[in-house]
Design a protein around this motif. Structure first.
Motif, PDB file in Angstrom:
ATOM      1  N   LEU A   1      -5.650  10.092   4.670  1.00 52.17           N
ATOM      2  CA  LEU A   1      -5.983   9.857   3.261  1.00 52.17           C
ATOM      3  C   LEU A   1      -7.455  10.101   2.949  1.00 52.17           C
ATOM      4  CD1 LEU A   1      -3.916   6.898   1.844  1.00 52.17           C
ATOM      5  CD2 LEU A   1      -3.825   9.300   1.249  1.00 52.17           C
TER       6      LEU A   1
ATOM      7  N   PHE B   1      -2.403  17.843   3.423  1.00 52.62           N
ATOM      8  CA  PHE B   1      -1.700  16.583   3.604  1.00 52.62           C
ATOM      9  C   PHE B   1      -0.239  16.802   3.997  1.00 52.62           C
ATOM     10  CE2 PHE B   1      -0.033  12.502   2.960  1.00 52.62           C
ATOM     11  CZ  PHE B   1      -1.094  11.644   3.027  1.00 52.62           C
TER      12      PHE B   1
ATOM     13  N   SER C   1      -6.014  20.340  -0.791  1.00 55.00           N
ATOM     14  CA  SER C   1      -5.860  18.996  -0.228  1.00 55.00           C
ATOM     15  C   SER C   1      -4.381  18.653  -0.060  1.00 55.00           C
ATOM     16  CB  SER C   1      -6.555  17.965  -1.115  1.00 55.00           C
ATOM     17  OG  SER C   1      -6.031  18.018  -2.422  1.00 55.00           O
TER      18      SER C   1
ATOM     19  N   GLU D   1      -2.955   8.666  11.690  1.00 61.98           N
ATOM     20  CA  GLU D   1      -2.630   8.778  10.273  1.00 61.98           C
ATOM     21  C   GLU D   1      -3.740   8.234   9.380  1.00 61.98           C
ATOM     22  OE1 GLU D   1       0.939   9.699   8.926  1.00 61.98           O
ATOM     23  OE2 GLU D   1       0.251  10.869  10.619  1.00 61.98           O
ATOM     24  N   VAL D   2      -4.531   7.307   9.925  1.00 58.98           N
ATOM     25  CA  VAL D   2      -5.578   6.704   9.100  1.00 58.98           C
ATOM     26  C   VAL D   2      -6.550   7.770   8.586  1.00 58.98           C
ATOM     27  CG1 VAL D   2      -7.635   5.244   9.226  1.00 58.98           C
ATOM     28  CG2 VAL D   2      -5.466   4.386  10.036  1.00 58.98           C
TER      29      VAL D   2
ATOM     30  N   GLY E   1      -9.980  16.752  -1.964  1.00 55.68           N
ATOM     31  CA  GLY E   1      -9.441  16.821  -3.314  1.00 55.68           C
ATOM     32  C   GLY E   1     -10.431  16.432  -4.401  1.00 55.68           C
TER      33      GLY E   1
ATOM     34  N   TYR F   1      -7.953  13.696   2.704  1.00 57.30           N
ATOM     35  CA  TYR F   1      -7.274  14.205   1.511  1.00 57.30           C
ATOM     36  C   TYR F   1      -8.152  14.024   0.278  1.00 57.30           C
ATOM     37  CZ  TYR F   1      -3.858  14.038  -2.337  1.00 57.30           C
ATOM     38  OH  TYR F   1      -3.185  14.225  -3.513  1.00 57.30           O
ATOM     39  N   PHE F   2      -8.707  12.827   0.133  1.00 60.75           N
ATOM     40  CA  PHE F   2      -9.543  12.584  -1.042  1.00 60.75           C
ATOM     41  C   PHE F   2     -10.854  13.347  -0.945  1.00 60.75           C
ATOM     42  CE2 PHE F   2      -7.006   8.586  -1.348  1.00 60.75           C
ATOM     43  CZ  PHE F   2      -6.333   8.979  -2.478  1.00 60.75           C
TER      44      PHE F   2
ATOM     45  N   MET G   1       1.463  15.700   7.438  1.00 57.38           N
ATOM     46  CA  MET G   1       2.455  14.631   7.351  1.00 57.38           C
ATOM     47  C   MET G   1       3.790  15.081   7.942  1.00 57.38           C
ATOM     48  SD  MET G   1       2.781  12.007   4.500  1.00 57.38           S
ATOM     49  CE  MET G   1       4.024  10.755   4.463  1.00 57.38           C
TER      50      MET G   1
ATOM     51  N   LEU H   1     -15.347   6.525   2.347  1.00 56.98           N
ATOM     52  CA  LEU H   1     -14.265   7.304   2.961  1.00 56.98           C
ATOM     53  C   LEU H   1     -14.696   7.836   4.312  1.00 56.98           C
ATOM     54  CD1 LEU H   1     -12.852   9.275  -0.089  1.00 56.98           C
ATOM     55  CD2 LEU H   1     -11.791   7.408   1.145  1.00 56.98           C
TER      56      LEU H   1
END
Lengths: 505, 527
Positions: free
Chosen positions: B153, B175, B171, B149-150, B160, B156-157, B179, B124
């Motif tokens: 995620l 996000f 998280s 935007e890449v 999270g 986020y992970f 967004m 990640l």
């Protein structure tokens, strides 16, 4: 006596371009072949029917490809009632490939569930034939025939798990509401025929103009036809059948309904709007605007509340349908017709890849979890990282996050809407933007289960994924990634000048 | 627009090389943790090597021009191209992102946060690196958006999965905020494209290219510019984050693992401010002028609010997070003046904040690892117990409060100075009021940082951590964890510390890279 009546009618056999309808011929032959093979193979060899279905679908794809490369002009059959142009070919290819993936998804499911394999694949092929016909239909009658052709087998497929009450409910609900929708639509079509004297869409398009005596009957006819298709594409408030049907039907069938059957509904709707009644845009634009706004919002809000993944996907598919309707709601404004058509086609292609992929992952993961509850996917990433990552890819794509396919679909839709550039357009764009954020609420919820929650009952051994599912996952994942990173490849297919011509004022 | 196209493969390689590492790691079994760490570190080092080579090949005398410029067909149907290039404004941030990734990888060598799984964690991080670098090289709005935007995620992970107690809430909040911002930003981008297309002179191909839009964006009417700027403003302001869009930040920072916090502070926040200086302001000068006083107002509110927020915290990491809000307020104040000095200060502030706050989060992570708490009231006497860690904390606190001679000073002081005389067309009175408030903010900054340092580092160690005074084996919980800065930490931190001093003593090193590019970005304001 019959002979004497026939003698009075001047009859001339139409010249048939067999190359043009070769995909349909291959499919029809395939259906017969599978019925025959099913009769003569023993119970233990029934899997042959599945493989054969796959071959038939790929075989039907060959003439689609040869037609695409052969000559650039559209081929028109039966006085323009059946047209093979770029639009038709693109969608035929979509239906055939989606059908192929559904066969891959079904293979183990149907075999292990000991359902009637031969019949299953026969019906699946029949329904696909209807869809392939839908792509070319440019006449009210042929559209209706294609629609019934694809719907009736689907009603039966939805009720395929015969001893499961939910599956029976799914089939009956789908059947009753589907037939009701057909009736409404047929009534609308009869009115259209009544006021124009023709069933040929291009002729109807010539007759229905703003200048002429456009009255209440015309408007009613158009609204009825749109309502009929709104049932098919499960637009709010005509969506009530979808969640129950999706949940009760066997999961591969749900995948088929939510992707291929829905796409067929949109194809018919687009054909009628673009060829049949482009000039009556003042009637259908506000109507579709409301439908699109409601469909996106209601679908999203209800999806947020679901605990079963298939029901969640059902509502998500309703909401995605709203995004497909969005560009159509402004298709007649300014120069938006071309981009709107492009957006719809691109959305359908991308949506097919990512949604089929999502169902494939759900089917594969459910082999371990033995449940459709979202909470049962907890810890998926820890014991089956491959499936976890794939599920993340499809969910993120559905949510429209770059660089996965879904973003270009949403982008194309927004672009088409903003091209129209009036107050209505900006209004629906803002509603769409807000909805695409809300949507992450439920897609993200599943991701959270997969990545951040522990596995329920400490399950740590993943059941192996069968080869056919692996193939389906590979195809859909590759398509989802490729469409997102190199969107040029798919946007090209949406560049369809033929159909937009009718909007020329 | 003149560009240099020499060696235009460099940026592509530098940006996408981390993904090669991810692919390699895909084929290594999860249990082989050591190989994962090696592959990730080697990939990051290789990427940095490309970055350093880029640095040596960069023509500093032409820092105002886009260099290593490449322009390939990407999505022809929507007139979006793969257009990339690097100029003086983006070069330092591009390189910084690579350095930070390498140092974070080194830190991760023995600091993989619970629940482990270095394969996923490091993959990640590498994907994140691609997104960050890509954002800084993109010269096409759609490409920029995709890279922007890449990063979502993976972060986020990271929060999270590897975060603290409240990680799932944090998280999701991170996000959804981002967004929401980017949805509006995208709508603004598309609207901009259509509006500019309508205004283009004969013979100019409409596209999403940033240099092209910067050249013709000024043709738009005033009200169109104001509206489109508003859309972009929300998108970038959420990312910065500016008051009142900042509420995701304290949660995200507090819950994120150390590595996540460092990357978030050092690079991700800069994507927002970079968006302002690269896209929003050069393309929409009228809109910028109209919004500048409001941006300035929100910035100074952020400065004061962040400072008060800090004074109220009892969690060290949360305090540093709030200090970020205040620091980014200075950066945004500099930007809102629309003057070369303000922009230079802002760009310097971005890099300085990245180094200093990144470092502070590293320290917070190490403190947490040793004391198992970040509650300020429970800490104390660090200088006696862990003198090296304590002094590093002191050093970074000084740098953060803007002590002259360290990097933090050159972000804040010129920003305040720039507010004295904003660009023509902006109200001097208003900005001078902002200047005074911002200057007050530096006092508050000194207060909360010194207070933090005092409470954690001075005095006697708290009894719960000082049991036994030594290694006699019957101490309390965590007693055995109390070791001073270890080798991996030294390797990861030294470059930060050196950079803070070097840029503090010789700021010209960076200003001379920024300045020519800033003049280009601000040419609509009469520089």
């Amino acid at each position: 006596m019959l002979a004497s009546i026939l003698a009075q009618v001047p009859w001339q056999a139409p010249t048939i371009d067999y190359h043009a309808i070769a995909p349909e011929i291959v499919l029809a032959a395939g259906i017969c072949l599978i019925i025959l093979v099913d009769l003569f193979v023993s119970e233990s060899k029934k899997w042959i029917t599945a493989s054969l279905t796959g071959f038939v679908l790929l075989g039907a794809l060959i003439p689609v490809l040869t037609l695409a490369v052969s000559d650039p002009d559209a081929r028109s059959l039966f006085d323009g009632r059946y047209v093979i142009d770029e639009y038709a070919l693109t969608l035929k290819a979509l239906f055939l490939i989606a059908g192929y993936v559904v066969v891959l998804l079904s293979q183990n499911h149907v075999e292990e569930g000991d359902y009637y394999q031969g019949e299953y694949y026969t019906l699946l092929l029949t329904s696909l034939t209807g869809m392939v016909m839908m792509g070319s239909s440019r006449d009210l009658v042929s559209i209706f025939v294609a629609l019934e052709f694809l719907s009736i087998p689907a009603y039966m497929l939805a009720a395929w798990r015969k001893r499961d009450r939910k599956s029976n409910e799914a089939g009956v609900k789908y059947y009753l509401l589907g037939v009701f929708a057909s009736a409404v639509m047929l009534y609308g079509m009869s009115l259209l025929y009544g006021v124009t004297g023709s069933t040929l869409l291009s002729e109807i398009g010539r007759q229905i103009t703003v200048e002429g005596d456009f009255g209440g009957v015309h408007a009613l006819a158009i609204v009825f036809v749109v309502v009929g298709f709104a049932f098919k594409v499960s637009a709010v408030p005509f969506h009530t059948w979808a969640p129950d049907t999706y949940e009760g039907a066997p999961t591969p069938v749900t995948a088929f309904l939510s992707v291929a059957s829905k796409a067929a509904g949109f194809v018919a709707l687009v054909t009628i709007l673009y060829v049949g009644v482009p000039q009556a845009k003042d009637v259908w634009q506000p109507f579709l605007w409301v439908l699109a706004a409601l469909t996106m919002t209601v679908g999203n809000l209800l999806a947020l509340r679901q605990s079963n993944i298939v029901r969640m996907l059902a509502y998500s598919s309703i909401s995605q349908g709203g995004f497909i309707l969005m560009p159509l709601a402004v298709a007649g404004t300014g120069d938006a017709a071309g981009p709107a058509l492009q957006a719809v086609v691109v959305y359908l292609l991308v949506y097919a890849a990512m949604n089929l992929g999502m169902f494939a992952v759900v089917i594969a993961a459910s082999r371990t979890t033995r449940s459709g509850e979202i909470s049962s996917f907890g810890g998926l990433f820890s014991y089956a990282p491959g499936l976890g990552v794939l599920m993340t890819i499809f969910l993120a794509s559905l949510a429209g996050i770059p660089p996965l396919g879904g973003w270009i679909a949403k982008f194309a839709a927004f672009r088409a809407v903003l091209e129209a550039g009036n107050g209505w357009a900006y209004g629906i764009a803002v509603i769409g933007a807000i909805n695409s954020v809300i949507a992450f609420g439920y897609y993200g919820n599943v991701m959270r289960e997969v990545w951040m929650k522990p596995a329920p009952n400490g399950e740590t051994r993943a059941v192996a994924t069968p080869t056919s599912l692996v193939a389906a996952l590979t195809i859909t994942a590759a398509a989802t990634l490729l469409l997102g990173v190199l969107p040029g490849t798919v946007l090209r297919f949406g560049d369809l000048a033929d159909l937009v011509g009718a909007f020329g004022r | 627009m003149e560009v240099l196209r020499d060696q235009n493969w460099l940026l592509t390689v530098g940006t996408f090389l981390p993904l090669v590492g991810v692919v390699v790691m895909l084929f290594i079994p999860k249990s082989d943790e050591q190989s994962h760490k090696s592959v990730a570190l080697i990939t990051a080092l290789a990427t940095l090597a490309i970055g350093i080579y880029t640095l040596t090949q960069f023509d500093f005398d032409q820092a105002d021009k886009l260099q290593f410029f490449a322009d390939a067909e990407w999505i022809k149907v929507i007139s979006s191209n793969y257009t990339i290039g690097l100029d003086g404004m983006s070069l330092p941030l591009y390189i910084l992102s690579m350095i930070v990734t390498v140092l974070v990888m080194i830190y991760s060598w023995d600091h993989i946060p619970s629940p482990g799984n270095p394969k996923a964690f490091l993959s990640l991080m590498l994907i994140l690196q691609t997104g960050m670098a890509g954002t800084f090289i993109a010269q096409d709005l759609i490409l920029f958006f995709v890279f922007f935007e890449v990063v979502l995620l993976p972060m986020y992970f990271m929060i999270g999965v590897w975060g603290g107690e409240q990680r799932q809430y944090a998280s999701l909040k991170f996000f959804l905020y981002t967004m929401f911002g980017s949805a509006l930003m995208l709508v603004a981008f598309i609207a901009l494209f259509f509006k500019v297309r309508g205004a283009l002179p004969e013979g100019v191909e409409p596209s999403f290219s940033i240099p092209m839009l910067a050249e013709y964006g000024g043709l738009l009417g005033r009200s169109a510019q104001i509206w489109i700027f508003a859309g972009m403003f929300v998108g970038f302001a959420v990312k910065v984050p500016m008051f009142p869009f900042h509420t995701w930040l304290p949660d995200a920072h507090t819950q994120a693992p150390t590595q996540g916090s460092v990357i978030l502070a050092a690079i991700l926040l800069k994507l927002g401010t970079y968006g302002f200086v690269r896209i929003a302001i050069p393309i929409l000068p009228e809109g910028a002028r109209e919004w500048a006083p409001w941006i300035g107002l929100l910035s100074v509110i952020g400065i004061i609010y962040g400072a008060f927020g800090c004074l109220a915290q009892n969690d060290m990491k949360r305090l540093i997070a709030f200090s970020s809000v205040a620091h980014m307020g200075f950066v945004m104040l500099g930007i809102s003046t629309l003057t070369p000095m303000g922009f230079n200060a802002a760009l310097f502030g971005m890099v300085a904040h990245g180094l200093i706050t990144g470092m502070l989060f590293f320290i917070a992570g190490s403190v947490k690892e040793r004391y198992h708490t970040l509650e300020i009231a429970r800490l104390g006497g660090m200088l006696k117990q862990l003198p090296k860690l304590g002094w590093i904390l002191g050093f970074c606190a000084m740098a953060s409060l803007g002590l002259p001679g360290l990097a933090g000073f050159w972000g804040e002081f010129p920003a305040i100075l720039a507010a004295y005389s904003p660009a023509p067309g902006l109200s001097e009175e208003v900005f001078r009021v902002f200047m005074v408030i911002a200057a007050l903010g530096t006092v508050f900054a000194a207060a909360y940082l010194l207070w933090l340092f005092q409470r954690t580092a001075f005095g006697e160690p708290k009894p719960e951590f000082s049991g036994g005074h030594g290694h006699d084996g019957h101490g309390h919980d965590g007693h055995d964890d109390l070791h001073d800065v270890n080798t991996y930490e030294w390797i990861a931190w030294t470059p930060f510390l050196i950079a803070i001093v070097v840029f503090g003593v010789y700021p010209q090193l960076m200003f001379k890279i920024f300045d020519p590019a800033v003049s280009v970005a601000l040419k609509a304001f009469g520089g």
